[in-house]
Design a protein around this motif. Structure first.
Motif: not given
Length: 229
Positions: A139-167
């Motif tokens: 939802d955040c990417l759809a609403a704020h995809g034109g804001d590079p800082s918001a997109v970068a923050a969401c990308g960083l969050l996805l990176q952390h969710l996709a790594t580690g135990v149970g990834a």
């Protein structure tokens, strides 16, 4: 002269039952005082941190003009080891809901705070997943995809969710939540190697790492082939 032998007193060489107890060595007393003082300071810090967390989360929930400042306070607290656990327990729903809001100024720091809380902590990653973080990111990417800082923050969050135990389970959940199409749509809005593109590329690589099936699905959903490992 004759040596006069005197019998020793009954307590000589033994503990005198009538003598006061020996005083505690000064260094030992000092060490205990330091420990007590440190513990009192820690307790005061814990109370202050709990108060700060409550106030910041209340500001995020309330929204409005104070939401950005409150979200920045949450971001600051997420970087303090003594606050991370409590913030993750009490703050995930408010942070996730903030990502869904239309306030990009508050969404940016909330996404960064979520990324910090999820970094290298499988229990928090799973808790964030259960709180609906993936759908909120879409939802955040759809609403704020034109804001590079918001997109970068969401990308960083996805990176952390996709790594580690149970990834693996979290990556599968990301596919079901429609993360890849959302990221691909954002990618089409930006050129070059800006922060938004770099964060999205890293997120895609983390989400599809070591999986031919996931990489194929990513290509099908519009992710640029050069983003895949």
């Amino acid at each position: 002269r004759k040596n006069v032998h005197r019998s020793p007193e009954p307590w000589v060489g033994t503990e005198d039952p009538d003598a006061p107890p020996p005083s505690e060595p000064a260094p030992h007393r000092h060490r205990k005082n330091v420990q007590r003082s440190r513990r009192r300071s820690e307790l005061r810090a814990e109370v202050a941190a709990a108060t700060s967390i409550d106030e910041a989360l209340e500001g995020v929930r309330a929204g409005g003009e104070g939401a950005e400042a409150a979200a920045r306070s949450v971001l600051r607290l997420s970087g303090e080891p003594s606050c991370c656990g409590e913030l993750a327990v009490r703050g995930l729903p408010a942070l996730v809901e903030c990502l869904r809001s239309g306030d990009v100024q508050a969404a940016r720091p909330c996404a960064k705070a979520l990324a910090r809380l999820c970094a290298g902590a499988a229990e928090r990653q799973d808790a964030a997943l259960a709180a609906g973080t993936l759908g909120a990111v879409v939802d955040c990417l759809a609403a704020h995809g034109g804001d590079p800082s918001a997109v970068a923050a969401c990308g960083l969050l996805l990176q952390h969710l996709a790594t580690g135990v149970g990834a693996a389970a979290r990556r599968a959940a990301a596919m079901e939540a429609g993360v890849l199409p959302a990221v691909a749509a954002v990618a089409r809005r930006w050129d070059g190697d800006c922060a938004a593109i770099l964060a999205c590329r890293a997120a895609v690589r983390s989400l599809t790492r070591d999986s031919a099936a996931l990489q194929s699905a990513a290509r099908t959903q519009g992710v640029p082939a050069q983003w895949l490992l």
